[in-house]
Design a protein around this motif. Structure first.
Motif, PDB file in Angstrom:
ATOM      1  N   ILE A 247      18.464   6.260   5.273  1.00  0.00           N
ATOM      2  CA  ILE A 247      18.173   4.992   5.956  1.00  0.00           C
ATOM      3  C   ILE A 247      17.558   5.235   7.323  1.00  0.00           C
ATOM      4  N   GLY A 248      18.134   6.153   8.073  1.00  0.00           N
ATOM      5  CA  GLY A 248      17.637   6.394   9.420  1.00  0.00           C
ATOM      6  C   GLY A 248      16.206   6.889   9.434  1.00  0.00           C
ATOM      7  N   LYS A 249      15.855   7.767   8.482  1.00  0.00           N
ATOM      8  CA  LYS A 249      14.487   8.291   8.438  1.00  0.00           C
ATOM      9  C   LYS A 249      13.491   7.245   7.953  1.00  0.00           C
ATOM     10  N   MET A 250      13.944   6.375   7.043  1.00  0.00           N
ATOM     11  CA  MET A 250      13.021   5.413   6.449  1.00  0.00           C
ATOM     12  C   MET A 250      12.697   4.264   7.394  1.00  0.00           C
ATOM     13  N   ALA A 251      13.678   3.906   8.236  1.00  0.00           N
ATOM     14  CA  ALA A 251      13.450   2.813   9.181  1.00  0.00           C
ATOM     15  C   ALA A 251      12.340   3.193  10.156  1.00  0.00           C
ATOM     16  N   GLY A 252      11.493   2.243  10.461  1.00  0.00           N
ATOM     17  CA  GLY A 252      10.440   2.472  11.440  1.00  0.00           C
ATOM     18  C   GLY A 252       9.163   3.072  10.887  1.00  0.00           C
ATOM     19  N   GLN A 253       9.060   3.244   9.555  1.00  0.00           N
ATOM     20  CA  GLN A 253       7.851   3.852   8.977  1.00  0.00           C
ATOM     21  C   GLN A 253       6.808   2.813   8.538  1.00  0.00           C
ATOM     22  N   GLU A 254       7.120   1.538   8.747  1.00  0.00           N
ATOM     23  CA  GLU A 254       6.217   0.486   8.259  1.00  0.00           C
ATOM     24  C   GLU A 254       4.825   0.594   8.881  1.00  0.00           C
ATOM     25  N   GLN A 255       4.758   0.904  10.157  1.00  0.00           N
ATOM     26  CA  GLN A 255       3.462   0.972  10.843  1.00  0.00           C
ATOM     27  C   GLN A 255       2.571   2.062  10.237  1.00  0.00           C
ATOM     28  N   SER A 256       3.144   3.243   9.986  1.00  0.00           N
ATOM     29  CA  SER A 256       2.370   4.352   9.412  1.00  0.00           C
ATOM     30  C   SER A 256       1.861   4.000   8.016  1.00  0.00           C
ATOM     31  N   LEU A 257       2.748   3.410   7.196  1.00  0.00           N
ATOM     32  CA  LEU A 257       2.360   3.070   5.822  1.00  0.00           C
ATOM     33  C   LEU A 257       1.325   1.953   5.805  1.00  0.00           C
ATOM     34  N   THR A 258       1.466   0.990   6.710  1.00  0.00           N
ATOM     35  CA  THR A 258       0.482  -0.101   6.785  1.00  0.00           C
ATOM     36  C   THR A 258      -0.884   0.440   7.170  1.00  0.00           C
ATOM     37  N   ARG A 259      -0.905   1.364   8.128  1.00  0.00           N
ATOM     38  CA  ARG A 259      -2.176   1.955   8.558  1.00  0.00           C
ATOM     39  C   ARG A 259      -2.826   2.735   7.407  1.00  0.00           C
TER      40      ARG A 259
ATOM     41  N   GLY B 101       1.864   0.875  -1.898  1.00  0.00           N
ATOM     42  CA  GLY B 101       2.459  -0.456  -1.836  1.00  0.00           C
ATOM     43  C   GLY B 101       3.941  -0.430  -2.144  1.00  0.00           C
ATOM     44  N   LEU B 102       4.330   0.416  -3.100  1.00  0.00           N
ATOM     45  CA  LEU B 102       5.759   0.574  -3.392  1.00  0.00           C
ATOM     46  C   LEU B 102       6.486   1.175  -2.188  1.00  0.00           C
ATOM     47  N   ALA B 103       5.835   2.156  -1.536  1.00  0.00           N
ATOM     48  CA  ALA B 103       6.455   2.781  -0.361  1.00  0.00           C
ATOM     49  C   ALA B 103       6.635   1.770   0.771  1.00  0.00           C
ATOM     50  N   LEU B 104       5.658   0.856   0.921  1.00  0.00           N
ATOM     51  CA  LEU B 104       5.701  -0.086   2.035  1.00  0.00           C
ATOM     52  C   LEU B 104       6.860  -1.074   1.918  1.00  0.00           C
ATOM     53  N   SER B 105       7.418  -1.239   0.721  1.00  0.00           N
ATOM     54  CA  SER B 105       8.546  -2.165   0.569  1.00  0.00           C
ATOM     55  C   SER B 105       9.854  -1.569   1.093  1.00  0.00           C
ATOM     56  N   LEU B 106       9.893  -0.265   1.341  1.00  0.00           N
ATOM     57  CA  LEU B 106      11.160   0.395   1.674  1.00  0.00           C
ATOM     58  C   LEU B 106      11.571   0.283   3.147  1.00  0.00           C
ATOM     59  N   PRO B 107      10.645   0.361   4.136  1.00  0.00           N
ATOM     60  CA  PRO B 107      11.101   0.255   5.530  1.00  0.00           C
ATOM     61  C   PRO B 107      11.842  -1.044   5.822  1.00  0.00           C
TER      62      PRO B 107
END
Length: 732
Positions: free
Chosen positions: A338-350, A562-568
């Protein structure tokens, strides 16, 4: 505390995707490849397309204009498509895998009465040949010129070779007449009898075709080519039993032939033996192109039972595999922690934005190349020296490309199986959430009732005024209800936390399945298709398939991202929940773009000017992108085209020795060539030397030196061709 809602197990990833414009461009792409070359694109549309190509966002007015033009083009195409279907004229297009159905490709011909007739004697064969000249001569369209050309021939067998050339032009009556002319003069010539039988079969004269081919079989018994052609004559007449016997006999005589496997596969599909049909057809198509065979194989695959589809990923039609050098796929910042996955939305969106931009550029490039291909396409045309030119459309390579795409990304591929397993995971996750939902709803109702109790107690406390005893009594009641409420809220938090953790875990596992499968499929895709794209010697076609391959890859990478972007979102919610102690998030990590190299075409192995040779009174020129027939004082243009279209192979033992095309063809053996002709006046496949010897099925080199031999095949119609791949084929 935050009142977290139950997460949806199938939450759609959020990213920018201009679907309306995308589908419109797709429709234009398909139309441009197939439409008339005279079509002119309006200037304002060109400007809008250029703007889209540069990656700029279109205005509402530009989008509306593009949509309006696309709709008008679709109407024009529909009208043209109906007209060409009615007239039996369909322009040759860059082929690919949208196939005719079983009826249109005549995979199950109706039975024709073939009453047993006595075997032809030599005299009866000569008499039949003369009768055929009398029957078919008036139907040739220019009998006088045809007679003049034949009478000036050097050899009695020149008519048989010339008739083989007429097969390429679709001149059926002229083909029968010319071959019969040689048959009457050279009744002992094996290739003449063979060619006459094939020509009669293609004209639908099955009874005579069978008798002539049986005569050829007695001239040289157990010759694979003759037996296979007998099989095709029986099969076209709807006699599957005798056709099967002949195809099996041909394989015993010449095990390396592909045509009998094709025939046996079509027969098996007619008899609803789908697994057997697929096995036969894969053997045939691994050696030789057939649009009918490829279409029927797809039908057989679709018709197989689920138990027949079990097993590993099947092998591609071609075993040739290059390398995937230069293909680099980034590792996305996706974690189950959970800790590593949180905050990754910006990178995946880019990263997703980069894929979307690349996809828009590829769409524009595909449109541009498709327009170029459309302008380059031509039907058999007359050139300045009165010759016929047959463009090569690289159908075999396109068939192999389509087969590999399906094997690596289709439903039965490892990637397809991963998608199905991932969908099952999400389905199970949804079921678990549904099971938990009544408990959460019950707790929510308890929470609401307790909050209402608290509200009433606070009003009661207010009514106590300065009464200290009342205040203490009501305060104790408030603390008791507040404790119950805190317990309920804690339980709700734990239930929601559990559901979020379950959803995060299911989403991570789903992504991992898809991502791992893609990391195997994409390098294999490039490795298997690189040799195929190298053999697409037409520059625009080579460029088109490089772009199409990259588009296929980008779209599947986008699905995974797109699947990855749902996780953050799940991880962020978990970190913000009061019932868990927040952990410091992992710093966001930049993701590099994928590297997907193109493959340039090889140099033509026949050299820049190709090679040439003689066919009786005619001559031919063969290069990597066309076959050209000339000579005969214009007879190729003056005769009538009246053949029933079939997939027919012309075997040429040209008798040339020497070195051509950077040593690819050397003085070691006489030059041999196999030319497969199908629908659309186009050369479907070309093979050389050893392949030709295998396919001739027992004929010696000396028997085909400087000669042409015909091999029959199934009937096709205007819809049986492969059609171009479109972006729409890649979208759900």
């Amino acid at each position: 505390m935050r009142n977290n809602t139950v997460p949806s197990p199938n939450r759609r990833p959020q990213w920018s995707f201009p679907m309306k414009q995308f589908f419109l461009l797709m429709a234009m792409l398909m139309f441009m490849v197939a439409a008339f070359s005279q079509l002119q694109i309006p200037g304002d549309i060109n400007r809008i397309l250029e703007k889209a190509k540069s990656g700029k966002v279109l205005t509402e007015q530009e989008s509306a204009r593009l949509e309006q033009w696309g709709a008008s083009m679709e109407k024009q195409f529909d009208a043209w498509d109906r007209r060409t279907d009615k007239d039996g004229l369909r322009a040759t297009a860059t082929p690919q895998p949208k196939m005719a159905d079983a009826k249109s490709s005549k995979s199950c011909p109706e039975k024709v009465d073939l009453s047993p007739l006595p075997a032809l004697t030599r005299e009866e064969y000569i008499e039949l040949a003369r009768a055929l000249m009398t029957t078919y001569g008036p139907q040739t369209g220019d009998l006088q010129k045809l007679k003049q050309v034949l009478e000036r021939s050097d050899k009695q067998t020149d008519g048989a070779d010339m008739g083989a050339a007429f097969v390429m032009t679709g001149a059926g009556s002229a083909s029968v007449y010319a071959i019969a002319w040689s048959a009457a003069r050279a009744p002992g010539d094996l290739l003449t009898a063979n060619n006459l039988g094939v020509a009669l079969k293609d004209m639908g004269d099955y009874s005579k075709a069978v008798r002539v081919l049986q005569y050829a079989d007695r001239l040289k018994p157990n010759t694979g080519l003759i037996l296979s052609n007998l099989g095709w004559a029986y099969r076209e007449a709807g006699d599957n039993a005798n056709a099967t016997l002949m195809f099996e006999k041909a394989l015993r005589a010449a095990p390396k032939m592909s045509s009998p496997y094709l025939g046996l596969g079509l027969i098996a599909q007619c008899e609803n033996n789908h697994l057997e049909a697929e096995q036969y057809l894969r053997k045939a198509l691994a050696q030789k192109y057939s649009s009918v065979g490829f279409g029927v194989m797809k039908q057989a695959q679709a018709a197989k039972s689920p138990s027949q589809n079990q097993g590993g990923q099947p092998r591609p039609l071609t075993d040739e595999k290059g390398n995937s050098e230069g293909v680099e796929l980034p590792d996305l910042p996706v974690y189950e922690d959970i800790g590593k996955m949180a905050g990754q939305e910006q990178s995946l969106t880019r990263y997703l934005s980069g894929l979307d931009a690349r996809k828009r550029q590829l769409t524009s490039d595909l449109l541009e190349v498709s327009e170029r291909i459309r302008n380059q396409q031509m039907r058999a045309a007359k050139d300045p020296d009165n010759a016929l030119v047959f463009p090569r459309d690289f159908s075999k390579e396109i068939m192999q490309f389509a087969d590999i795409t399906e094997l690596l990304f289709g439903e039965q591929s490892n990637y397809g199986q991963a998608q199905q397993q991932g969908a099952k995971l999400l389905e199970n996750n949804g079921s678990l959430l549904e099971q938990h939902l009544p408990t959460i709803m019950q707790l929510m109702e308890q929470s609401l009732r307790l909050q209402e109790e608290l509200t009433a107690l606070f009003k009661k406390l207010e009514a106590c005024g300065d009464n200290e005893y009342c205040q203490k009594k009501v305060g104790a009641e408030i603390r008791q209800v507040q404790y119950k409420l805190d317990q309920v809220v804690f339980r709700i938090c734990k239930e929601q936390k559990r559901d979020l953790e379950i959803s995060l875990s299911a989403g991570y596992k789903n992504y991992s399945l898809i991502s791992n499968a893609l990391k195997e499929a994409i390098p294999d895709y490039y490795a298997f298709t690189n040799p195929i794209i190298e053999r697409m010697y037409a520059p625009s076609l080579n460029e088109y398939y490089n772009l199409y391959r990259e588009m296929t890859t980008v779209i599947h990478l986008e699905i995974a991202a797109g699947l990855a972007l749902s996780l953050p979102g799940y991880a962020d919610q978990l970190n913000r929940m009061v019932c868990v102690e927040p952990e410091p998030p992992e710093p966001p990590r930049d993701v590099s773009d994928p590297t997907l190299p193109s493959k340039k075409k090889k140099d033509c192995p026949l050299g820049e000017n190709g090679i040439g040779g003689g066919i009786g009174p005619l001559s031919f020129e063969l290069s990597c992108d066309h076959v050209k027939l000339s000579g005969g004082e214009g007879i190729l243009w003056s005769v009538k085209r009246d053949f029933n279209k079939h997939e027919t192979t012309i075997w040429g033992g040209v008798g040339i020795k020497g070195e051509y095309g950077r040593g690819t063809i050397t003085a070691e053996a006489a030059m041999g060539v196999e030319i497969t002709i199908g629908q659309g006046d186009a050369v479907k496949d070309v093979a050389f030397t050893s392949n030709v010897k295998a396919g001739l099925g027992g004929l010696a080199e000396g028997e085909v030196g400087g000669r042409f031999a015909l091999e029959g095949g199934p009937a096709v119609d205007a819809t049986a061709n492969l059609t171009p791949p479109g972006i729409g084929d890649l979208l759900p």
